[in-house]
Design a protein around this motif. Structure first.
Motif, PDB file in Angstrom:
ATOM      1  N   ALA A  13     -58.014  64.408  27.191  1.00 57.32           N
ATOM      2  CA  ALA A  13     -57.431  65.552  26.157  1.00 57.32           C
ATOM      3  C   ALA A  13     -57.099  65.235  24.809  1.00 57.32           C
ATOM      4  O   ALA A  13     -57.287  65.666  23.754  1.00 57.32           O
ATOM      5  CB  ALA A  13     -56.581  66.532  27.038  1.00 57.32           C
ATOM      6  N   THR A  56     -54.528  76.121  33.522  1.00 59.16           N
ATOM      7  CA  THR A  56     -55.878  75.908  33.377  1.00 59.16           C
ATOM      8  C   THR A  56     -56.569  76.093  34.853  1.00 59.16           C
ATOM      9  O   THR A  56     -56.236  75.243  35.958  1.00 59.16           O
ATOM     10  CB  THR A  56     -56.425  74.746  32.884  1.00 59.16           C
ATOM     11  OG1 THR A  56     -55.994  74.469  31.369  1.00 59.16           O
ATOM     12  CG2 THR A  56     -57.965  74.774  32.651  1.00 59.16           C
ATOM     13  N   TYR A 104     -60.379  65.819  35.854  1.00 55.99           N
ATOM     14  CA  TYR A 104     -58.836  65.647  35.992  1.00 55.99           C
ATOM     15  C   TYR A 104     -58.548  66.138  37.557  1.00 55.99           C
ATOM     16  O   TYR A 104     -59.230  66.710  38.268  1.00 55.99           O
ATOM     17  CB  TYR A 104     -58.259  66.725  35.209  1.00 55.99           C
ATOM     18  CG  TYR A 104     -58.576  66.473  33.628  1.00 55.99           C
ATOM     19  CD1 TYR A 104     -57.857  65.674  33.108  1.00 55.99           C
ATOM     20  CD2 TYR A 104     -59.261  67.268  32.770  1.00 55.99           C
ATOM     21  CE1 TYR A 104     -58.009  65.204  31.650  1.00 55.99           C
ATOM     22  CE2 TYR A 104     -59.345  67.224  31.610  1.00 55.99           C
ATOM     23  CZ  TYR A 104     -58.747  66.263  30.942  1.00 55.99           C
ATOM     24  OH  TYR A 104     -58.759  66.063  29.529  1.00 55.99           O
ATOM     25  N   SER A 110     -56.434  69.915  32.221  1.00 53.85           N
ATOM     26  CA  SER A 110     -56.630  70.278  30.831  1.00 53.85           C
ATOM     27  C   SER A 110     -57.767  70.937  30.602  1.00 53.85           C
ATOM     28  O   SER A 110     -58.770  70.695  31.168  1.00 53.85           O
ATOM     29  CB  SER A 110     -56.337  68.996  29.785  1.00 53.85           C
ATOM     30  OG  SER A 110     -56.308  69.619  28.555  1.00 53.85           O
ATOM     31  N   SER A 135     -51.909  71.966  29.861  1.00 56.58           N
ATOM     32  CA  SER A 135     -51.892  70.612  30.600  1.00 56.58           C
ATOM     33  C   SER A 135     -52.620  69.422  29.567  1.00 56.58           C
ATOM     34  O   SER A 135     -53.651  69.762  28.916  1.00 56.58           O
ATOM     35  CB  SER A 135     -52.602  70.685  31.706  1.00 56.58           C
ATOM     36  OG  SER A 135     -52.642  69.248  32.368  1.00 56.58           O
ATOM     37  N   GLY A 136     -51.752  68.356  29.390  1.00 56.89           N
ATOM     38  CA  GLY A 136     -52.461  67.232  28.498  1.00 56.89           C
ATOM     39  C   GLY A 136     -53.353  66.476  29.183  1.00 56.89           C
ATOM     40  O   GLY A 136     -53.889  65.280  28.758  1.00 56.89           O
ATOM     41  N   GLY A 137     -53.570  66.764  30.676  1.00 56.48           N
ATOM     42  CA  GLY A 137     -54.599  65.979  31.346  1.00 56.48           C
ATOM     43  C   GLY A 137     -54.057  65.092  32.561  1.00 56.48           C
ATOM     44  O   GLY A 137     -54.726  64.343  33.282  1.00 56.48           O
ATOM     45  N   ASP A 142     -47.771  67.787  28.962  1.00 60.99           N
ATOM     46  CA  ASP A 142     -48.388  68.918  28.249  1.00 60.99           C
ATOM     47  C   ASP A 142     -48.641  68.706  26.944  1.00 60.99           C
ATOM     48  O   ASP A 142     -47.838  68.053  26.281  1.00 60.99           O
ATOM     49  CB  ASP A 142     -47.206  70.323  28.722  1.00 60.99           C
ATOM     50  CG  ASP A 142     -47.623  71.150  29.792  1.00 60.99           C
ATOM     51  OD1 ASP A 142     -48.193  70.631  30.838  1.00 60.99           O
ATOM     52  OD2 ASP A 142     -47.519  72.469  29.868  1.00 60.99           O
TER      53      ASP A 142
END
Length: 165
Positions: A13, A56, A104, A110, A135-137, A142
């Motif tokens: 991400a 997500t 993920y 993400s 979500s950042g992955g 985040d």
């Protein structure tokens, strides 16, 4: 909002956002393995309003994988998602399929930088905010990003897909 990078915040991400030149701010927190309401955990840990932190979710609409992004204080309205896609029936995707298609793990999916890109719908309540968190992955990361940049990074469409009950 400039990207503040650390070794722990490098994910597909963040790599995608960097490649696109889109600004974001990573927010890291300690994930409690006993917690399975990942979005609420993020909102609480980061002291952010739950209406501004989005989760997500993946669903299948008439057999097609679709991404739905809704605030953590709401639920995905499968009928509304199906309507937004132009389909008839939506069901939640199997978590293993979601992990395989996105690259993920559940709780860290993400909407940005997924392995397989799918049509993406962001709940229209996101337009009430300049920035949202997604979500950042990975669990415990985040990303704060402008709504317009999130839509640009995902090819997403704003649609009323949050269940209000």
């Amino acid at each position: 909002m400039a990207a503040k990078k650390s070794a722990g915040s490098r994910t597909p991400a963040t790599t995608t956002l960097d490649r696109l030149g889109l600004p974001y701010t990573p927010h890291e927190y300690t994930h409690d393995p006993a917690v399975d309401d990942y979005g609420r955990e993020a909102a609480e840990a980061l002291s952010m309003p739950p209406a501004q932190v989005f989760k997500t979710l993946l669903a299948e609409v008439d057999g097609q994988l679709v991404v739905g992004i809704v605030p953590v204080n709401g639920k995905l309205d499968l009928k509304a998602l199906a309507r937004a896609v132009g389909g008839k029936k939506a069901v939640m995707a199997n978590p293993l399929l979601a992990e395989r298609k996105t690259g993920y793990i559940v709780g860290g999916i993400s909407p940005i930088g997924q392995k397989t890109s799918s049509p993406t719908f962001l709940d229209s309540t996101a337009a009430e905010h300049v920035n949202v968190l997604v979500s950042g992955g990975r669990r415990g990361l985040d990303i704060e990003i402008a709504v317009t940049d999130l839509l640009r990074a995902t090819g997403g469409i704003l649609a009323p897909i949050r269940r209000t009950d």
